[in-house]
Design an enzyme around this catalytic site. Structure first.
Site, PDB file in Angstrom:
ATOM      1  N   SER A 133      23.039  39.378  29.121  1.00  0.00           N
ATOM      2  CA  SER A 133      23.432  38.760  27.974  1.00  0.00           C
ATOM      3  C   SER A 133      23.401  39.586  26.711  1.00  0.00           C
ATOM      4  O   SER A 133      23.890  39.222  25.572  1.00  0.00           O
ATOM      5  CB  SER A 133      22.465  37.368  27.930  1.00  0.00           C
ATOM      6  OG  SER A 133      21.430  37.718  27.917  1.00  0.00           O
ATOM      7  N   GLU A 141      18.944  28.994  12.910  1.00  0.00           N
ATOM      8  CA  GLU A 141      17.603  29.390  13.446  1.00  0.00           C
ATOM      9  C   GLU A 141      17.558  30.724  14.373  1.00  0.00           C
ATOM     10  O   GLU A 141      18.914  31.004  14.686  1.00  0.00           O
ATOM     11  CB  GLU A 141      17.041  28.534  14.333  1.00  0.00           C
ATOM     12  CG  GLU A 141      17.304  28.548  15.675  1.00  0.00           C
ATOM     13  CD  GLU A 141      18.675  28.070  15.924  1.00  0.00           C
ATOM     14  OE1 GLU A 141      19.486  27.308  15.218  1.00  0.00           O
ATOM     15  OE2 GLU A 141      19.378  28.310  17.113  1.00  0.00           O
ATOM     16  N   LYS A 180      25.943  36.004  21.872  1.00  0.00           N
ATOM     17  CA  LYS A 180      25.586  35.073  20.678  1.00  0.00           C
ATOM     18  C   LYS A 180      26.983  34.829  19.767  1.00  0.00           C
ATOM     19  O   LYS A 180      27.124  33.690  19.212  1.00  0.00           O
ATOM     20  CB  LYS A 180      24.289  35.201  19.871  1.00  0.00           C
ATOM     21  CG  LYS A 180      23.004  35.042  20.669  1.00  0.00           C
ATOM     22  CD  LYS A 180      23.013  33.662  20.983  1.00  0.00           C
ATOM     23  CE  LYS A 180      21.368  33.541  21.533  1.00  0.00           C
ATOM     24  NZ  LYS A 180      21.268  32.043  21.927  1.00  0.00           N
TER      25      LYS A 180
END
Lengths: 400, 285
Positions: A382, A115, A93
């Site tokens: 990830s 969010e 991210k």
């Protein structure tokens, strides 16, 4: 027809998917963002700054690691892990939040909202805001706050305000609704760092571009380590940002098989999974036209996944187009398969994956079992699984 | 078949108002009056009550009613309307039920009805089918708050063919050149959003609304109606001189929500009294 690598078009469309379905109030800010992004793309100073941050702050490039014991256990193809879990903040991210944080600075917006589902995007946003000196508010569903406590505390440590969302199912979808409502009122001074390749144009494209560093590095590392491109690349798909970033640099390499893994949840019944590409239909949610879990009236259906980051009824519009064109295969891993892969990877490699990434690992294990030893399967790992330890223990009835 | 045969007919049609909304505003303008336009959520707490409220509102003189079709993810709506949508959907309300309720009221109500509906719902129904069915149920037009002019082409074309108004929104963040383009693509009236934000009652409205609506007035002949935040008689007094109509949503929906735990006739009476207060402000500025 345009090459897949040349999308989206000027209207933010990937084939029929994408576009911009938002209230008029947000149009100006989306236009401003698109314009600023075009300027930044043409600015070597912007790229230099982002590359410096990715290298010295995030720790890129992330390793491409050959998982020998996992591969041996499968007894078939070789599995390689793209270690996004080793990034600063523990997931992919941060690639996006640093890029968008720099865009916020360029636009002179000193307040950022975001969010979060699993909390990974919330932590990555709070981190970027701390690094750039921006005010930060994170919207998070109450159910996700419950199952991702460690990340909530981290966000607060990083100086962000975490606002619990109590509407709907109190998960990621509701957090996006609340963030968009905040943005409706604050749009002139606030940038919304959307965390996935979803939402109105230009978000799907911007997030994909910032995440494409994953696929670009992987491509180079494969050429270096294997002397060729991989046979198969596997990534999990919630909104789909790590998958989009991993797949996009391979999209014109037709010999590379691309596999996206959605959350199969508990069963194939509506409300028991979060797999719109497998079971949904094209429709509109959160500002774009894409596959979504909807009823016959266009109302969004409840979804479920053991992993908070995949617990979302929609998916990025580019994935919808990749599905429609057949370029990417999409499949599902169930909660049970993901939990088993979570264990297997921990036991064989000493790597605890995020439950999201464990979905991709589960399918890679299946493919490797059926494959031959000459074949190389790359999995986008990830994120790391520390955040999930407590929830997995709870599911097993163990106290920690 | 020659085009010439139809030319006089087409010219005739264009010289007439396109929908009940056009007729309404033409009449109001002739007599120098302004419209009061309440918004109600369909199905909160049930459709029978929605019908009662609509009757009450029209009986009290409301000129046009907006009927909100509940949606699961309404991003332009504040807590009051959101919660009303959630309650209605929790009751299992379907678009079909709402259209049937409206259909039963057609002929009885003298004021036009407009649906406020998310594009997700319109798209799922099918654009043509939605417009045909809404029109058959007596609706004169639709407001689709998440359909920008860039994406509205196909629906706008269908609405034109059916003489069904497609009302577009202009907001404080809309650049003026864009506002002109929106005005050119709107039918019925322009919905001017008074605040940068979501729906909901406000203590005060920004003074720029008056200037912005005044400017917009010079750009178009369409009626301009102002909504978002309009919830008090003083708002009505402030805006009535510049607007053709005022839209009141959350202030009514909040009162209607009381029907869940109080006698319905009391709630109806209260909604009616509130509307009458607004009318007093509208007619005695």
């Amino acid at each position: 027809m345009r090459a897949l690598s040349q999308l989206p078009d000027a209207a933010g469309r990937f084939g029929p998917f994408g576009g911009r379905y938002v209230p008029e109030t947000l149009t100006q800010a989306l236009d401003q963002l698109a314009e600023e992004y075009e300027k930044a793309r043409a600015d070597p100073g912007f790229h230099g700054e982002l590359e410096r941050l990715l290298r010295h702050y995030v720790g890129r490039p992330s390793p491409l690691y050959c998982a020998e014991r996992l591969s041996a256990e499968c007894g078939g193809s070789r599995i390689l892990l793209k270690r996004e879990d080793l990034n600063h903040t523990g997931a992919h991210k941060i690639n996006n939040t640093l890029g968008q944080g720099l865009l916020a600075l360029r636009m002179g917006k000193r307040r950022v909202i975001a969010e979060t589902g699993a909390g990974q995007h919330g932590v990555a946003t709070a981190t970027a805001c701390a690094r750039f000196g921006l005010d930060c508010v994170i919207y998070m569903g109450e159910e996700d706050i419950r199952r991702q406590r460690p990340n909530v505390f981290s966000m607060k440590l990083l100086g962000a305000e975490v606002r619990p969302v109590s509407s709907g199912a109190r998960t990621l979808r509701d957090a996006i609704n609340e963030a968009l409502r905040d943005w409706m009122a604050s749009v002139e001074s606030t940038h919304y760092i959307l965390g996935s390749v979803v939402g109105p144009s230009p978000f799907p494209r911007i997030v994909r571009d910032f995440q494409s560093v994953i696929g670009r590095e992987t491509r180079g590392q494969c050429l270096e380590q294997l002397g060729r491109l991989p046979d198969t690349v596997v990534a999990c798909v919630g909104g789909g940002s790590n998958a989009a970033g991993m797949f996009y640099p391979f999209i014109e390499d037709k010999e590379v098989r691309l596999v996206g893994v959605e959350a199969g949840g508990r069963s194939q019944a509506i409300g028991d999974h979060a797999a719109p590409l497998a079971f949904g239909r094209p429709g509109v949610l959160h500002g774009s036209f894409s596959y979504v879990m909807q009823d016959e009236d266009g109302q969004t259906c409840p979804v479920h996944s053991v992993s908070a980051g995949l617990d979302y009824p929609g998916v990025g519009p580019e994935h919808s187009y990749w599905k429609q064109t057949g370029r990417v295969e999409y499949t599902c891993a169930t909660d049970g398969q993901a939990l088993a892969a979570f264990d297997t990877l921990a036991r064989t490699e000493g790597i605890i994956p995020a439950l999201e990434s464990a979905h991709a690992v589960a399918i890679a294990i299946e493919l490797a079992r059926d494959g031959n030893p000459e074949e190389a399967i790359v999995v986008c790992l990830s994120g790391r699984g520390d955040k999930d330890a407590a929830e997995v223990a709870r599911l097993r009835g163990e106290s920690i | 078949m020659s085009v010439g045969r139809f030319a006089p007919l087409l010219a005739f049609r264009h010289s007439l108002p396109m929908s009940a909304i056009d007729t309404l505003f033409a009449e109001l303008r002739q007599t120098g009056r302004k419209a009061l336009m309440p918004f109600v959520t369909a199905g909160d707490p049930d459709l029978e009550f929605t019908a009662q409220v609509l009757r009450q509102l029209v009986a009290r003189g409301c000129h046009l009613c907006e009927v909100g079709i509940p949606y699961s993810d309404p991003i332009a709506d504040g807590p009051v309307i959101q919660a009303s949508y959630t309650r209605a959907l929790d009751q299992g309300i379907k678009l079909q039920d709402i259209l049937e309720m409206l259909g039963r009221l057609t002929g009885e109500l003298t004021a036009p009805m407009v649906t406020m509906v998310s594009y997700s719902i319109v798209y799922r129904r099918g654009l043509e089918r939605f417009v045909t069915e809404a029109k058959a149920a007596g609706a004169a037009g639709a407001i689709v708050p998440d359909l920008l002019i860039e994406e509205a082409g196909p629906l706008a074309e269908i609405c034109r063919r059916h003489d069904f108004s497609l009302i577009q929104l202009v907001t404080p963040t809309t650049p003026r050149s864009r506002a002109q383009r929106i005005a050119a693509q709107t039918t019925g009236f322009i919905y001017y959003v008074s605040v940068t934000g979501i729906t909901g009652e406000r203590d005060r409205l920004p003074q720029q609304v008056v200037d912005n609506v005044g400017w917009l007035r010079g750009q178009t002949d369409l009626p301009i109606c102002v909504g978002f935040g309009v919830s008090r008689p003083e708002h009505v007094r402030m805006l009535a001189p510049v607007a053709d109509g005022l839209i009141v949503g959350s202030a009514i929906v909040r009162r209607m929500a009381e029907a869940a735990n109080r006698p319905r006739h009391q709630v109806l009476e209260e909604v009616g009294r509130f509307v009458t207060q607004l009318f007093d402000a509208l007619e005695n500025p």
